[in-house]
Design an enzyme around this catalytic site. Structure first.
Site, PDB file in Angstrom:
ATOM      1  CG  ASP A  86     -12.603   1.674   0.703  1.00 37.51           C
ATOM      2  OD1 ASP A  86     -11.907   1.286   1.661  1.00 37.51           O
ATOM      3  OD2 ASP A  86     -12.234   1.596  -0.475  1.00 37.51           O
ATOM      4  CB  CYS A 115      -9.721  -2.337  -0.929  1.00 40.91           C
ATOM      5  SG  CYS A 115      -9.433  -0.784  -0.071  1.00 40.91           S
ATOM      6  CG  HIS A 173      -9.980  -2.418  -5.445  1.00 41.08           C
ATOM      7  ND1 HIS A 173      -9.558  -1.759  -4.317  1.00 41.08           N
ATOM      8  CD2 HIS A 173      -8.885  -2.502  -6.251  1.00 41.08           C
ATOM      9  CE1 HIS A 173      -8.287  -1.446  -4.420  1.00 41.08           C
ATOM     10  NE2 HIS A 173      -7.848  -1.876  -5.595  1.00 41.08           N
ATOM     11  CG  ASP A 208     -13.337  -1.807   2.547  1.00 37.53           C
ATOM     12  OD1 ASP A 208     -13.393  -0.978   3.474  1.00 37.53           O
ATOM     13  OD2 ASP A 208     -12.725  -1.589   1.481  1.00 37.53           O
TER      14      ASP A 208
END
Length: 470
Positions: A34, A74, A124, A281
């Site tokens: 991330d 995200c 998420h 991401d």
């Protein structure tokens, strides 16, 4: 005579078994971090990044030099990864929005093709309850499940294990523990009759930058040894150095974890018939241009590492210059796995380029920000192997020659002599928007279309309370 007949039958049987093994579809192991920008790896030339494992993977596998996070945030990224669609189609324009449980998505497609499916880490795409239990109907077809919707408490990290509504805690730095658990899964399922799809979604190196074991922070204890990117402003350097200490510490820790995963793949005897991907991401400005985080159109935000290794079918040791975007990932993986589907994706299948059946071409990867999040304006753009071209709702906004100006200092949009180039890039943007079914409308139009509400701060509501019934 009988002995000859027996040996012939035995040879035929062995041949059948061998053919069966050869035709077993490849395992897929998809690992993504991330907020890890493409520039922050050793193989990309960053002297600060201690990434010997990824550097070797880049040499042995395929390095997508221009991998673009299409909508660099995200939740939009994850939804596009899972569906092969753009954010203006799947509707997850911002973080903390629920992906339609009826979506035709990655794990569901792989399950129909006979795969076992597994997911670890940050999800998420489950809605506003970041610490809440995720019902089976909202897991998009993943069966093995050790997941939290969204947490960045890396040293005190909780997760849900399957259908158990009682949350559990990872024992230590969660990225390490998740990697170890993936290794166990690989070991346990390497010899299964069915192949597997295993997805590991790490939270780091997303801030908080100092939620990482001390031994990795100690690698960067002398901040004077950290070399800043040239586009970090003078008045931002001290803050950038502090952030980068933890950012690079996370990166070193994750690189070590990748080493464990790669070794487990080898030890389990499945390296040849396994597609291994490492990526992120989206990126992180981490001080470049005096900015933090993501959702910007600049390279530190949109460009991500993307490494792929598949020894059985893909020639190794290659760098692919052609840009790819997030929605291209799913159809390309399905192509590599020879999984046929009647589904129509907005992303493209580039598997024939990986397999050497087609040549690269000058693709233009779409960049989108359908809301005013972070940069306070909606924008669309394209990233080619050389240029970045971006428009907002008032018209052309940014133009960079990334070959001559890799730090994107000089916006060429108003400079004379670029009319032909701007026209060519505008055509590429128009074409990309048409392929994405993106009308490039104001934020409010999309919020109304998808029934979304955002707070005055620019984000959908979120809930950080733990409630297993949510």
């Amino acid at each position: 005579m009988r002995k000859i007949q027996f040996m012939a039958l035995l040879a035929a049987f062995i041949g059948l078994v061998s053919c069966g093994k050869e035709h077993k579809k490849p395992n897929v192991i998809y690992v993504f971090a991330d907020q890890w920008r493409a520039q922050s790896t050793g193989y990309a030339g960053d002297v600060n990044a201690r990434t010997p494992i990824l550097d070797k993977l880049a040499q042995e596998g395929i390095n997508f030099k221009n991998a673009v996070s299409t909508c660099p945030s995200c939740t939009p990224y994850r939804a596009s990864l899972l569906t092969g669609m753009y954010s203006t189609t799947h509707g997850l324009l911002l973080n903390d929005i629920l992906l339609d449980p009826e979506s035709e998505s990655m794990a569901k497609i792989y399950k129909k093709a006979g795969y076992n499916t597994a997911y670890w880490g940050k999800w998420h795409v489950g809605g506003p309850y970041r610490l809440g239990y995720i019902s089976e109907s909202n897991r998009q077809g993943f069966d093995f499940w050790k997941v939290m919707e969204c947490t960045h408490e890396y040293m005190d990290s909780w997760y849900f294990d399957g259908n158990d509504r009682n949350r559990k805690r990872w024992n230590g730095y969660d990225a390490h523990e998740q990697a170890k658990d993936l290794c166990k899964y690989i070991s346990d399922h390497a010899n299964d009759e069915n192949p597997f799809l295993a997805v590991l979604s790490w939270g780091p190196p997303h801030d908080p930058y100092f939620q990482v074991p001390e031994k990795y922070l100690d690698m960067y204890s002398d901040l004077t040894n950290i070399v800043l990117r040239e586009n970090v402003p003078e008045d931002y350097k001290d803050e950038a150095l502090k952030m980068l200490q933890g950012y690079y510490a996370h990166i070193a820790a994750l690189d070590e974890s990748m080493g464990w995963i790669i070794q487990q793949i080898k030890d389990s005897g499945i390296e040849e018939n396994t597609i291994l991907i490492f990526t992120s991401d989206h990126g992180d400005m981490v001080g470049s241009k005096g900015m933090k985080h993501k959702s910007n159109p600049w390279d530190e935000s949109i460009m991500v590492p993307f490494l792929l290794k598949y020894p059985d079918a893909v020639k190794e040791g290659r760098t692919i210059e052609m840009p790819i975007g997030t929605p291209d990932i799913l159809p390309t993986l399905l192509g590599l796995c020879e999984i046929n589907t009647d589904l129509k994706f907005e992303g493209s299948d580039f598997s024939d380029i990986l397999l050497g059946n087609e040549d690269e071409f000058e693709n233009a990867a779409l960049i989108t920000n359908p809301t005013k999040n972070v940069v306070k304006r909606e924008f669309r753009g394209v990233r080619t192997s050389r240029y970045t071209y971006v428009e907002d709702l008032t018209g052309p906004w940014l133009l960079y020659d990334n070959e001559k100006d890799p730090y994107q200092f000089t916006n060429l949009i108003e400079q004379e002599g670029n009319d032909k180039l701007k026209a060519e890039l505008k055509v590429k943007l128009t074409t990309a928007l048409e392929l994405a079914n993106d009308e490039f409308l104001p934020e409010q139009d999309y919020l109304e279309r998808f029934g979304l509400y955002i707070t005055p701060g620019g984000y959908p509501p979120m809930n950080l309370e733990f409630d297993p019934n949510k």
